[in-house]
Motif scaffolding. Structure first.
Motif, PDB file in Angstrom:
ATOM      1  N   ILE A  90       0.841  -1.297   0.111  1.00  0.00           N
ATOM      2  CA  ILE A  90      -0.006   0.040  -0.001  1.00  0.00           C
ATOM      3  C   ILE A  90       1.085   1.233   0.082  1.00  0.00           C
ATOM      4  CG2 ILE A  90      -1.800   1.200   1.117  1.00  0.00           C
ATOM      5  CD1 ILE A  90      -2.400  -1.340   2.711  1.00  0.00           C
ATOM      6  N   LYS A  91       0.729   2.119  -1.179  1.00  0.00           N
ATOM      7  CA  LYS A  91       1.448   3.488  -0.991  1.00  0.00           C
ATOM      8  C   LYS A  91       0.685   4.392  -0.435  1.00  0.00           C
ATOM      9  CE  LYS A  91       3.623   4.276  -4.826  1.00  0.00           C
ATOM     10  NZ  LYS A  91       3.913   4.818  -6.383  1.00  0.00           N
ATOM     11  N   VAL A  92       0.955   4.911   0.450  1.00  0.00           N
ATOM     12  CA  VAL A  92       0.497   6.147   1.348  1.00  0.00           C
ATOM     13  C   VAL A  92       1.215   7.241   1.382  1.00  0.00           C
ATOM     14  CG1 VAL A  92      -0.718   6.173   3.828  1.00  0.00           C
ATOM     15  CG2 VAL A  92      -0.350   3.983   2.886  1.00  0.00           C
ATOM     16  N   GLU A  93       0.372   8.470   1.504  1.00  0.00           N
ATOM     17  CA  GLU A  93       0.872   9.563   1.731  1.00  0.00           C
ATOM     18  C   GLU A  93       0.556  10.004   3.189  1.00  0.00           C
ATOM     19  OE1 GLU A  93      -0.046  12.869  -0.747  1.00  0.00           O
ATOM     20  OE2 GLU A  93       0.449  11.943  -2.537  1.00  0.00           O
ATOM     21  N   VAL A  94       1.641  10.635   3.825  1.00  0.00           N
ATOM     22  CA  VAL A  94       1.292  10.753   5.426  1.00  0.00           C
ATOM     23  C   VAL A  94       2.242  11.798   5.749  1.00  0.00           C
ATOM     24  CG1 VAL A  94       2.084  10.019   7.563  1.00  0.00           C
ATOM     25  CG2 VAL A  94       1.697   8.129   5.862  1.00  0.00           C
ATOM     26  N   ASN A  95       1.505  12.861   6.238  1.00  0.00           N
ATOM     27  CA  ASN A  95       1.953  14.109   6.891  1.00  0.00           C
ATOM     28  C   ASN A  95       2.903  14.110   8.002  1.00  0.00           C
ATOM     29  OD1 ASN A  95       0.235  14.799   8.672  1.00  0.00           O
ATOM     30  ND2 ASN A  95      -1.323  15.429   7.300  1.00  0.00           N
ATOM     31  N   LYS A  96       3.606  14.945   8.250  1.00  0.00           N
ATOM     32  CA  LYS A  96       4.403  14.881   9.391  1.00  0.00           C
ATOM     33  C   LYS A  96       3.408  14.700  10.836  1.00  0.00           C
ATOM     34  CE  LYS A  96       7.872  17.869   7.593  1.00  0.00           C
ATOM     35  NZ  LYS A  96       8.659  19.303   7.662  1.00  0.00           N
ATOM     36  N   ASP A  97       2.258  15.356  10.801  1.00  0.00           N
ATOM     37  CA  ASP A  97       1.593  15.170  12.124  1.00  0.00           C
ATOM     38  C   ASP A  97       0.932  13.977  12.252  1.00  0.00           C
ATOM     39  OD1 ASP A  97       1.991  18.143  12.366  1.00  0.00           O
ATOM     40  OD2 ASP A  97       0.025  18.476  11.552  1.00  0.00           O
ATOM     41  N   GLN A  98       0.785  12.974  11.205  1.00  0.00           N
ATOM     42  CA  GLN A  98       0.293  11.582  11.243  1.00  0.00           C
ATOM     43  C   GLN A  98       1.240  10.828  11.401  1.00  0.00           C
ATOM     44  OE1 GLN A  98      -1.761  12.113   7.271  1.00  0.00           O
ATOM     45  NE2 GLN A  98      -3.749  11.924   8.079  1.00  0.00           N
ATOM     46  N   LYS A  99       2.500  10.891  11.019  1.00  0.00           N
ATOM     47  CA  LYS A  99       3.552   9.902  10.884  1.00  0.00           C
ATOM     48  C   LYS A  99       3.697   9.176  12.099  1.00  0.00           C
ATOM     49  CE  LYS A  99       8.339   9.317   9.544  1.00  0.00           C
ATOM     50  NZ  LYS A  99       9.561   9.895   9.297  1.00  0.00           N
ATOM     51  N   ASP A 100       3.446   9.481  13.357  1.00  0.00           N
ATOM     52  CA  ASP A 100       3.729   8.530  14.670  1.00  0.00           C
ATOM     53  C   ASP A 100       2.800   7.742  14.807  1.00  0.00           C
ATOM     54  OD1 ASP A 100       6.295   9.825  15.205  1.00  0.00           O
ATOM     55  OD2 ASP A 100       5.300  11.053  16.786  1.00  0.00           O
ATOM     56  N   CYS A 120       6.042   9.893   1.479  1.00  0.00           N
ATOM     57  CA  CYS A 120       5.322   8.730   0.957  1.00  0.00           C
ATOM     58  C   CYS A 120       5.889   7.446   1.300  1.00  0.00           C
ATOM     59  CB  CYS A 120       5.219   8.864  -0.677  1.00  0.00           C
ATOM     60  SG  CYS A 120       4.008   8.073  -1.360  1.00  0.00           S
ATOM     61  N   CYS A 121       5.234   6.567   1.764  1.00  0.00           N
ATOM     62  CA  CYS A 121       5.512   5.147   1.977  1.00  0.00           C
ATOM     63  C   CYS A 121       5.038   4.001   1.371  1.00  0.00           C
ATOM     64  CB  CYS A 121       5.298   4.899   3.571  1.00  0.00           C
ATOM     65  SG  CYS A 121       5.951   6.203   4.829  1.00  0.00           S
ATOM     66  N   VAL A 122       5.598   2.944   1.507  1.00  0.00           N
ATOM     67  CA  VAL A 122       4.901   1.710   0.824  1.00  0.00           C
ATOM     68  C   VAL A 122       5.046   0.834   2.173  1.00  0.00           C
ATOM     69  CG1 VAL A 122       5.154  -0.210  -0.641  1.00  0.00           C
ATOM     70  CG2 VAL A 122       5.775   2.034  -1.454  1.00  0.00           C
ATOM     71  N   VAL A 123       4.024   0.260   2.415  1.00  0.00           N
ATOM     72  CA  VAL A 123       3.661  -0.491   3.518  1.00  0.00           C
ATOM     73  C   VAL A 123       3.568  -1.956   2.919  1.00  0.00           C
ATOM     74  CG1 VAL A 123       2.163  -1.138   5.476  1.00  0.00           C
ATOM     75  CG2 VAL A 123       2.441   1.096   4.842  1.00  0.00           C
ATOM     76  N   GLU A 124       4.287  -2.860   3.502  1.00  0.00           N
ATOM     77  CA  GLU A 124       4.058  -4.226   3.136  1.00  0.00           C
ATOM     78  C   GLU A 124       3.687  -5.142   4.511  1.00  0.00           C
ATOM     79  OE1 GLU A 124       6.726  -8.245   2.516  1.00  0.00           O
ATOM     80  OE2 GLU A 124       7.738  -6.273   2.597  1.00  0.00           O
ATOM     81  N   LEU A 125       2.566  -5.941   3.983  1.00  0.00           N
ATOM     82  CA  LEU A 125       1.816  -6.750   5.110  1.00  0.00           C
ATOM     83  C   LEU A 125       1.507  -8.127   4.570  1.00  0.00           C
ATOM     84  CD1 LEU A 125       0.265  -6.910   7.755  1.00  0.00           C
ATOM     85  CD2 LEU A 125      -1.776  -6.135   6.935  1.00  0.00           C
ATOM     86  N   THR A 126       1.857  -9.039   5.232  1.00  0.00           N
ATOM     87  CA  THR A 126       1.240 -10.291   4.962  1.00  0.00           C
ATOM     88  C   THR A 126       0.516 -10.827   6.169  1.00  0.00           C
ATOM     89  OG1 THR A 126       3.445 -11.041   3.780  1.00  0.00           O
ATOM     90  CG2 THR A 126       2.162 -12.834   4.527  1.00  0.00           C
ATOM     91  N   ASP A 127      -0.867 -11.156   5.697  1.00  0.00           N
ATOM     92  CA  ASP A 127      -1.804 -11.898   6.787  1.00  0.00           C
ATOM     93  C   ASP A 127      -3.024 -12.492   6.229  1.00  0.00           C
ATOM     94  OD1 ASP A 127      -2.875 -12.016   9.406  1.00  0.00           O
ATOM     95  OD2 ASP A 127      -2.256 -10.062   9.900  1.00  0.00           O
ATOM     96  N   THR A 128      -3.970 -12.765   6.912  1.00  0.00           N
ATOM     97  CA  THR A 128      -5.126 -13.265   6.323  1.00  0.00           C
ATOM     98  C   THR A 128      -5.936 -12.255   5.519  1.00  0.00           C
ATOM     99  OG1 THR A 128      -6.552 -12.721   8.358  1.00  0.00           O
ATOM    100  CG2 THR A 128      -5.264 -14.826   8.404  1.00  0.00           C
ATOM    101  N   PRO A 129      -6.708 -12.628   4.616  1.00  0.00           N
ATOM    102  CA  PRO A 129      -7.445 -11.634   3.904  1.00  0.00           C
ATOM    103  C   PRO A 129      -8.204 -10.775   4.693  1.00  0.00           C
ATOM    104  CG  PRO A 129      -7.490 -13.939   2.643  1.00  0.00           C
ATOM    105  CD  PRO A 129      -6.837 -14.127   4.072  1.00  0.00           C
TER     106      PRO A 129
END
Length: 161
Positions: A90-100, A120-129
């Protein structure tokens, strides 16, 4: 109609996946997710298909799949013995206030985050659907730019006979 997971062991050569997916299309069956990969024996691949249908439809799908020459084994994995995982990026845009808060949410779900450019970050997650669905809902406060999600890979857990 509930989700059904069908696992196929097929010969690993050109055109097998096309024949399997054509069977679904020609008969008006829908594939929700599809995952294919080589097995421990390079002569074979495993195709994991999730679909929806009542008992009659699923039985018809399994019978038709078993008739294909390259299909060596067809199994429906029962829900109580199902071990299934998906991967999502998931590619996500995160501002400084939301980062933590964002990084905490990613950590709480067991995901990994890679900063690709400023904000901008890319999150990787492996889990159940279901867990991935829930994680995506949790990210609705952030600007989701793009989602890329695999189909499930599944195994049947051992039966305690």
């Amino acid at each position: 109609m509930e989700r059904r997971v069908i696992s196929l062991l097929v010969e690993n050569h050109f055109g097998v996946l096309t024949r399997v997916t054509n069977l679904f299309g020609q008969r008006g069956f829908n594939i929700d997710t599809l995952s294919v990969g080589e097995t421990e024996n390079p002569k074979f691949s495993r195709i994991t298909i999730t679909t929806r249908g009542d008992e009659g439809i699923i039985n018809q799908i399994k019978l038709q799949l078993a008739k294909l020459e390259d299909v060596k084994k067809v199994e429906e994995i029962p829900e109580d013995l199902l071990f299934i995982r998906e991967v999502v990026l998931i590619k996500v845009e995160v501002n400084k206030d939301q980062k933590d808060n964002f990084l905490k949410a990613v950590k709480d779900f067991g995901g990994r985050c890679q900063l690709i450019e400023k904000g901008c970050c890319v999150v990787e997650l492996t889990d159940t659907p279901a867990s991935i669905d829930y994680f995506i809902e949790e990210l609705q406060d952030y600007k989701i730019v793009e989602i890329s999600r695999t189909g499930g890979v599944a195994m049947e857990l051992s039966r305690n006979d």
